[in-house]
Design a protein around this motif. Structure first.
Motif, PDB file in Angstrom:
ATOM      1  N   GLY A   1       0.827  -1.164  -0.353  1.00 52.37           N
ATOM      2  CA  GLY A   1       0.039  -0.479   0.201  1.00 52.37           C
ATOM      3  C   GLY A   1       0.977   1.285  -0.002  1.00 52.37           C
ATOM      4  N   ASP A   2       0.829   2.231  -1.071  1.00 47.46           N
ATOM      5  CA  ASP A   2       1.896   3.201  -1.050  1.00 47.46           C
ATOM      6  C   ASP A   2       0.866   4.563  -1.589  1.00 47.46           C
ATOM      7  N   SER A   3      -0.243   4.666  -2.389  1.00 47.76           N
ATOM      8  CA  SER A   3      -0.950   5.575  -1.954  1.00 47.76           C
ATOM      9  C   SER A   3      -2.584   5.335  -1.445  1.00 47.76           C
ATOM     10  N   ASN A   4      -2.932   6.532  -2.057  1.00 53.23           N
ATOM     11  CA  ASN A   4      -5.095   6.260  -1.503  1.00 53.23           C
ATOM     12  C   ASN A   4      -5.089   5.340  -0.271  1.00 53.23           C
ATOM     13  N   PHE A   5      -4.279   5.888   1.086  1.00 51.80           N
ATOM     14  CA  PHE A   5      -4.663   5.347   1.965  1.00 51.80           C
ATOM     15  C   PHE A   5      -6.343   6.293   2.564  1.00 51.80           C
ATOM     16  N   TRP A   6      -7.410   5.365   2.686  1.00 50.15           N
ATOM     17  CA  TRP A   6      -8.430   5.751   2.860  1.00 50.15           C
ATOM     18  C   TRP A   6      -9.199   4.671   4.510  1.00 50.15           C
ATOM     19  N   ALA A   7     -10.625   5.750   4.668  1.00 50.61           N
ATOM     20  CA  ALA A   7     -11.359   5.303   6.140  1.00 50.61           C
ATOM     21  C   ALA A   7     -10.952   4.389   6.554  1.00 50.61           C
ATOM     22  N   PRO A   8     -10.317   5.172   8.102  1.00 50.03           N
ATOM     23  CA  PRO A   8      -9.459   3.067   9.277  1.00 50.03           C
ATOM     24  C   PRO A   8     -10.280   3.989   9.381  1.00 50.03           C
ATOM     25  N   GLU A   9     -10.310   2.526  10.183  1.00 53.46           N
ATOM     26  CA  GLU A   9     -11.704   1.930  11.176  1.00 53.46           C
ATOM     27  C   GLU A   9     -10.664   1.210  12.669  1.00 53.46           C
ATOM     28  N   VAL A  10     -10.722   1.284  13.624  1.00 56.90           N
ATOM     29  CA  VAL A  10      -9.957   0.854  14.637  1.00 56.90           C
ATOM     30  C   VAL A  10     -11.180   0.727  15.930  1.00 56.90           C
ATOM     31  N   VAL A  11     -10.763  -0.539  16.042  1.00 57.43           N
ATOM     32  CA  VAL A  11     -11.818  -1.129  17.239  1.00 57.43           C
ATOM     33  C   VAL A  11     -10.536  -1.804  18.058  1.00 57.43           C
ATOM     34  N   TYR A  12     -10.737  -1.787  19.288  1.00 54.03           N
ATOM     35  CA  TYR A  12     -10.203  -2.646  20.783  1.00 54.03           C
ATOM     36  C   TYR A  12     -10.821  -3.882  21.322  1.00 54.03           C
ATOM     37  N   HIS A  13      -9.735  -5.205  20.698  1.00 51.84           N
ATOM     38  CA  HIS A  13     -10.380  -6.399  20.941  1.00 51.84           C
ATOM     39  C   HIS A  13      -9.221  -7.356  21.961  1.00 51.84           C
ATOM     40  N   ASP A  14      -9.189  -7.759  22.830  1.00 55.82           N
ATOM     41  CA  ASP A  14      -8.851  -8.920  23.554  1.00 55.82           C
ATOM     42  C   ASP A  14      -6.658  -8.131  23.157  1.00 55.82           C
ATOM     43  N   GLY A  15      -6.897  -6.748  24.696  1.00 63.08           N
ATOM     44  CA  GLY A  15      -6.008  -5.651  24.506  1.00 63.08           C
ATOM     45  C   GLY A  15      -5.016  -5.260  23.352  1.00 63.08           C
ATOM     46  N   LYS A  16      -5.813  -5.479  22.198  1.00 65.09           N
ATOM     47  CA  LYS A  16      -5.153  -4.759  21.068  1.00 65.09           C
ATOM     48  C   LYS A  16      -5.975  -4.013  20.242  1.00 65.09           C
ATOM     49  N   PHE A  17      -5.426  -2.878  19.346  1.00 60.94           N
ATOM     50  CA  PHE A  17      -5.819  -2.138  18.455  1.00 60.94           C
ATOM     51  C   PHE A  17      -6.079  -2.584  17.007  1.00 60.94           C
ATOM     52  N   ILE A  18      -7.120  -2.615  16.543  1.00 62.16           N
ATOM     53  CA  ILE A  18      -7.243  -3.306  15.460  1.00 62.16           C
ATOM     54  C   ILE A  18      -7.562  -1.606  14.554  1.00 62.16           C
ATOM     55  N   MET A  19      -7.067  -1.744  13.131  1.00 62.66           N
ATOM     56  CA  MET A  19      -7.553  -1.116  12.269  1.00 62.66           C
ATOM     57  C   MET A  19      -7.684  -1.344  11.369  1.00 62.66           C
ATOM     58  N   HIS A  20      -8.829  -1.754  10.417  1.00 57.66           N
ATOM     59  CA  HIS A  20      -8.608  -2.262   9.427  1.00 57.66           C
ATOM     60  C   HIS A  20      -8.978  -0.657   8.338  1.00 57.66           C
ATOM     61  N   TYR A  21      -8.327  -0.588   7.191  1.00 57.98           N
ATOM     62  CA  TYR A  21      -8.627   0.526   6.123  1.00 57.98           C
ATOM     63  C   TYR A  21      -8.260  -0.624   5.191  1.00 57.98           C
ATOM     64  N   THR A  22      -8.050   0.994   3.628  1.00 58.22           N
ATOM     65  CA  THR A  22      -7.977   0.665   2.285  1.00 58.22           C
ATOM     66  C   THR A  22      -6.935   1.763   1.508  1.00 58.22           C
ATOM     67  N   ALA A  23      -5.822   0.670   0.996  1.00 59.24           N
ATOM     68  CA  ALA A  23      -4.970   1.217   0.763  1.00 59.24           C
ATOM     69  C   ALA A  23      -4.228   0.928  -0.608  1.00 59.24           C
ATOM     70  N   ARG A  24      -4.148   1.783  -1.687  1.00 60.36           N
ATOM     71  CA  ARG A  24      -3.182   1.268  -2.957  1.00 60.36           C
ATOM     72  C   ARG A  24      -2.190   0.051  -3.240  1.00 60.36           C
ATOM     73  N   SER A  25      -1.914  -0.567  -3.883  1.00 58.67           N
ATOM     74  CA  SER A  25      -0.448  -1.418  -4.401  1.00 58.67           C
ATOM     75  C   SER A  25      -0.293  -1.026  -5.286  1.00 58.67           C
ATOM     76  N   SER A  26       1.214  -0.142  -5.737  1.00 60.83           N
ATOM     77  CA  SER A  26       0.799   0.047  -7.036  1.00 60.83           C
ATOM     78  C   SER A  26       1.383  -1.124  -7.595  1.00 60.83           C
TER      79      SER A  26
END
Length: 135
Positions: free
Chosen positions: A75-100
């Motif tokens: 993923g080197d561009s177009n980083f979009w729409a992060p969503e973060v949740v807390y689960h089992d002692g960790k923060f997890i981020m799902h997001y979209t990005a473009r891979s050239s």
């Protein structure tokens, strides 16, 4: 009545409006953790930033929390729409990005034990398709 649903709710005092000093954000998400609000949003072509607040009105300056090339191996561009949740002692981020390299958008999953710094743990190989809809 011809009032909109928002006007009807406001008339019933069901909504409280908060005016904040943060503007010009895309895809914002707020996470409440340990008494502090964390605001994640689309905030750069190659990174995400996080702001913090105690009152949802006054926010800190943005701090980079996920950066392309800094623990992010794809993923080197177009980083979009992060969503973060807390689960089992960790923060997890799902997001979209473009891979050239892969020539497509993908969904990334990053994880951290700290809420403000993430590193990629996996890439979900879901390329963009006209058959996938955001709900």
């Amino acid at each position: 009545s011809n009032a909109t649903p928002l006007e009807k709710a406001a008339a019933l005092d069901e909504l409280e409006y908060i005016i904040t000093d943060v503007t010009n954000l895309g895809d914002p998400q707020i996470l409440l953790y340990d008494g502090t609000y964390y605001l994640y949003a689309t905030s750069g072509n190659t990174s995400f930033r996080v702001r913090t607040s105690d009152d949802l009105i006054h926010w800190s300056e943005p701090v980079k929390c996920l950066i392309s090339g800094n623990g992010v191996t794809w993923g080197d561009s177009n980083f979009w729409a992060p969503e973060v949740v807390y689960h089992d002692g960790k923060f997890i981020m799902h997001y979209t990005a473009r891979s050239s390299e892969l020539k497509s958008l993908r969904i990334g999953v990053a994880v951290s034990v700290k809420i403000s710094t993430f590193a990629l743990i996996s890439l979900i190989a879901v390329p963009y398709s006209n058959n996938i809809y955001q709900t």
